[in-house]
Motif scaffolding. Structure first.
Motif, mmCIF file in Angstrom:
data_model
loop_
_atom_site.group_PDB
_atom_site.id
_atom_site.type_symbol
_atom_site.label_atom_id
_atom_site.label_comp_id
_atom_site.label_asym_id
_atom_site.label_seq_id
_atom_site.Cartn_x
_atom_site.Cartn_y
_atom_site.Cartn_z
ATOM 1 N N ASP A 1 -24.469 -36.941 5.258
ATOM 2 C CA ASP A 1 -24.874 -36.056 4.164
ATOM 3 C C ASP A 1 -23.715 -35.170 3.720
ATOM 4 O OD1 ASP A 1 -27.655 -36.214 3.224
ATOM 5 O OD2 ASP A 1 -28.172 -35.962 5.335
ATOM 6 N N GLU A 2 -23.869 -34.593 2.539
ATOM 7 C CA GLU A 2 -22.897 -33.617 2.059
ATOM 8 C C GLU A 2 -23.029 -32.351 2.911
ATOM 9 O OE1 GLU A 2 -20.848 -34.553 -0.314
ATOM 10 O OE2 GLU A 2 -21.923 -36.435 -0.624
ATOM 11 N N PRO A 3 -21.896 -31.652 3.137
ATOM 12 C CA PRO A 3 -21.938 -30.443 3.981
ATOM 13 C C PRO A 3 -22.994 -29.441 3.523
ATOM 14 C CG PRO A 3 -19.658 -31.016 3.447
ATOM 15 C CD PRO A 3 -20.532 -31.969 2.680
ATOM 16 N N GLU A 4 -23.164 -29.296 2.210
ATOM 17 C CA GLU A 4 -24.108 -28.284 1.706
ATOM 18 C C GLU A 4 -25.567 -28.696 1.917
ATOM 19 O OE1 GLU A 4 -21.847 -29.943 -0.051
ATOM 20 O OE2 GLU A 4 -22.560 -30.502 -2.064
ATOM 21 N N ASP A 5 -25.802 -29.942 2.353
ATOM 22 C CA ASP A 5 -27.182 -30.406 2.569
ATOM 23 C C ASP A 5 -27.621 -30.336 4.037
ATOM 24 O OD1 ASP A 5 -27.637 -30.999 -0.095
ATOM 25 O OD2 ASP A 5 -26.945 -33.077 0.080
ATOM 26 N N LEU A 6 -26.677 -30.009 4.933
ATOM 27 C CA LEU A 6 -26.981 -30.128 6.370
ATOM 28 C C LEU A 6 -28.112 -29.197 6.809
ATOM 29 C CD1 LEU A 6 -23.417 -30.553 7.943
ATOM 30 C CD2 LEU A 6 -25.092 -32.297 7.285
ATOM 31 N N ALA A 7 -28.306 -28.101 6.100
ATOM 32 C CA ALA A 7 -29.338 -27.148 6.514
ATOM 33 C C ALA A 7 -30.692 -27.422 5.855
ATOM 34 C CB ALA A 7 -28.879 -25.724 6.199
ATOM 35 N N LEU A 8 -30.775 -28.442 5.028
ATOM 36 C CA LEU A 8 -32.061 -28.748 4.365
ATOM 37 C C LEU A 8 -33.113 -29.110 5.412
ATOM 38 C CD1 LEU A 8 -30.955 -30.831 1.223
ATOM 39 C CD2 LEU A 8 -31.791 -28.471 1.300
ATOM 40 N N PRO A 9 -34.380 -28.838 5.095
ATOM 41 C CA PRO A 9 -35.438 -29.007 6.108
ATOM 42 C C PRO A 9 -35.938 -30.446 6.247
ATOM 43 C CG PRO A 9 -36.378 -28.175 4.082
ATOM 44 C CD PRO A 9 -34.895 -28.297 3.834
ATOM 45 N N HIS A 10 -35.088 -31.436 5.958
ATOM 46 C CA HIS A 10 -35.506 -32.836 6.076
ATOM 47 C C HIS A 10 -34.908 -33.448 7.337
ATOM 48 C CE1 HIS A 10 -36.796 -32.231 2.011
ATOM 49 N NE2 HIS A 10 -35.557 -32.052 1.579
ATOM 50 N N TRP A 11 -35.722 -34.189 8.078
ATOM 51 C CA TRP A 11 -35.224 -34.894 9.265
ATOM 52 C C TRP A 11 -34.148 -35.877 8.838
ATOM 53 C CZ3 TRP A 11 -34.705 -39.793 11.309
ATOM 54 C CH2 TRP A 11 -34.512 -39.862 12.712
ATOM 55 N N ALA A 12 -33.128 -36.028 9.647
ATOM 56 C CA ALA A 12 -32.067 -37.009 9.360
ATOM 57 C C ALA A 12 -31.713 -37.735 10.644
ATOM 58 C CB ALA A 12 -30.832 -36.311 8.792
ATOM 59 N N GLY A 13 -31.435 -39.006 10.506
ATOM 60 C CA GLY A 13 -31.070 -39.801 11.676
ATOM 61 C C GLY A 13 -31.260 -41.271 11.403
ATOM 62 N N VAL A 14 -31.330 -42.024 12.488
ATOM 63 C CA VAL A 14 -31.407 -43.485 12.382
ATOM 64 C C VAL A 14 -32.668 -43.975 13.088
ATOM 65 C CG1 VAL A 14 -30.311 -45.658 13.079
ATOM 66 C CG2 VAL A 14 -28.903 -43.757 12.253
ATOM 67 N N VAL A 15 -33.375 -44.888 12.453
ATOM 68 C CA VAL A 15 -34.490 -45.575 13.096
ATOM 69 C C VAL A 15 -34.003 -46.982 13.438
ATOM 70 C CG1 VAL A 15 -36.910 -46.252 12.911
ATOM 71 C CG2 VAL A 15 -36.072 -44.266 11.638
ATOM 72 N N PRO A 16 -33.728 -47.244 14.744
ATOM 73 C CA PRO A 16 -33.169 -48.561 15.105
ATOM 74 C C PRO A 16 -34.232 -49.653 15.009
ATOM 75 C CG PRO A 16 -32.898 -46.925 16.890
ATOM 76 C CD PRO A 16 -33.889 -46.372 15.916
ATOM 77 N N LEU A 17 -33.844 -50.810 14.523
ATOM 78 C CA LEU A 17 -34.760 -51.952 14.535
ATOM 79 C C LEU A 17 -34.907 -52.458 15.959
ATOM 80 C CD1 LEU A 17 -34.475 -52.048 11.402
ATOM 81 C CD2 LEU A 17 -34.766 -54.516 11.657
ATOM 82 N N ARG A 18 -36.124 -52.798 16.297
ATOM 83 C CA ARG A 18 -36.379 -53.381 17.611
ATOM 84 C C ARG A 18 -36.092 -54.877 17.521
ATOM 85 N NH1 ARG A 18 -42.215 -52.220 19.243
ATOM 86 N NH2 ARG A 18 -41.420 -50.097 19.265
ATOM 87 N N LYS A 19 -35.200 -55.361 18.388
ATOM 88 C CA LYS A 19 -34.843 -56.788 18.364
ATOM 89 C C LYS A 19 -35.513 -57.485 19.534
ATOM 90 C CE LYS A 19 -31.735 -56.036 15.152
ATOM 91 N NZ LYS A 19 -30.461 -56.513 14.672
ATOM 92 N N GLY A 20 -35.869 -58.708 19.359
ATOM 93 C CA GLY A 20 -36.414 -59.473 20.468
ATOM 94 C C GLY A 20 -37.540 -60.375 20.023
ATOM 95 N N TYR A 21 -38.195 -60.941 21.019
ATOM 96 C CA TYR A 21 -39.236 -61.920 20.745
ATOM 97 C C TYR A 21 -40.477 -61.581 21.550
ATOM 98 C CZ TYR A 21 -35.373 -64.440 18.705
ATOM 99 O OH TYR A 21 -34.309 -64.770 17.917
#
Lengths: 226, 226
Positions: free
Chosen positions: A184-204
């Motif tokens: 994100d842009e530095p000025e957006d880091l304090a916004l109240p929105h969750w940020a991160g990664v949702v990893p895909l589950r791999k496998g069978y």
């Protein structure tokens, strides 16, 4: 020195006009090991070719043997027919993509996905040598499940006659990789929105035996881990 | 009557020469609900176009709004530049593929995968209407995670100026679906090879918060199920 070794086998594919991206160049790689690893993890590619001047993108299985990719299909299917008919071969773009995660940024603009992809440009040729066709078909089966080609009935004459195999050399090749968190842009880091990664589950999930499976046939070792 | 309702909205896309397969015609569907469901389950497509006479297949995000698909990118990226430059639009083929399982047959020949794919042919046009661009960008974000567009900072003027949005109408469209077990030849059913389907496991692992996430921001409800 990038791209070369002491011997005659460079460790990287030589970049070309169409494999150097116009942007996000830091995500591109020409490293052969990186490219091979991405290709070997998959078995479905998207094969692009031009028919009557228009693009066609076909999902299909592929296999790798060294610096060659193989795609197969019915001799009656369109791209395979086109390859056989055209003496100089069929110009294709073959792309393999693995999605690794969803990237959620505070800003809509910086949403993305983490992925690894390989794009191969080149001329596909029909394979006619019987031994190369056998190796290619084994590679196609083993890409789906490693070790499976040796544990199945090989193609017979009739099946081989109905199957077209085309080859695409790994020559004009690039990988593209995005990993890590949201940028994100530095000025957006304090916004109240969750940020991160949702990893895909791999496998069978657990293998489902065919309804007509003969009795007494247990799950093979190469599927036991699934 | 297939393909029509009492009203003016047919329930199926009209087949054309290039959406009727030359083989495995029983796997093809033109049903709009089937097509929409496949498109709505995904967010990555493979976009094919022709550049200097050669095919290019690019993995990219997409979103659906009614009978329109949207793809976006930097105004500097090649396909987006090409769309803007070409008054009549850019001829594309957009393909979305979901792999559902590996199909292991007794014979190498009958190995396959279970999948659902949609192929869209058509002319992509750049979207210039500000309101349509906003809806398209929301759809792109909501395809990745439903409900996310409303919980992120909308694009600002600078970001909007850097983003090209292209539209592809759902008109020449087909779905292709393979499901079920292995289809071996009758004479192969007694062979001592395991046969069946290995289903792909779908889903996501636990979300990983960004390292720079402000304190006190919990996981949003729309990710709680992941």
């Amino acid at each position: 020195m990038p791209g070369t070794t002491a011997g005659t086998h460079p460790t990287e594919y030589a970049p070309t006009d169409r494999t150097v991206p116009t942007r996000a160049a830091d995500r591109a790689s020409y490293d052969k090991e990186v490219v091979h690893a991405i290709l070997d993890e998959g078995y479905v590619c998207h094969l692009g070719f031009v028919r009557d001047g228009a693009p066609v993108v076909l999902p299909t299985l592929y296999g790798r043997v060294g610096e060659r990719l193989y795609v197969h299909g019915s001799t009656g299917s369109r791209p395979l027919r086109m390859t056989g008919a055209a003496d100089p071969g069929l110009e294709v773009c073959l792309t393999v993509t693995h999605v690794d995660g969803l990237v959620l940024a505070r800003s809509a603009f910086h949403h993305s996905i983490n992925y690894r992809s390989v794009m191969v440009h080149g001329i596909a040729h029909e394979v006619t040598d019987p031994e190369e066709r056998r190796r290619a078909l084994d590679a196609l089966v083993d890409h789906v499940v490693a070790g499976r080609a040796a544990d199945s009935r090989p193609a017979n004459k009739k099946e081989l006659a109905a199957t077209a195999v085309i080859r695409l050399d790994l020559d004009e090749v690039s990988a593209k990789i995005r990993s890590g968190g949201a940028n994100d842009e530095p000025e957006d880091l304090a916004l109240p929105h969750w940020a991160g990664v949702v990893p895909l589950r791999k496998g069978y999930d657990a293998p489902v035996p065919n309804a007509d499976l003969a009795s007494g046939i247990g799950l093979p070792d190469y599927l036991a881990g699934e």
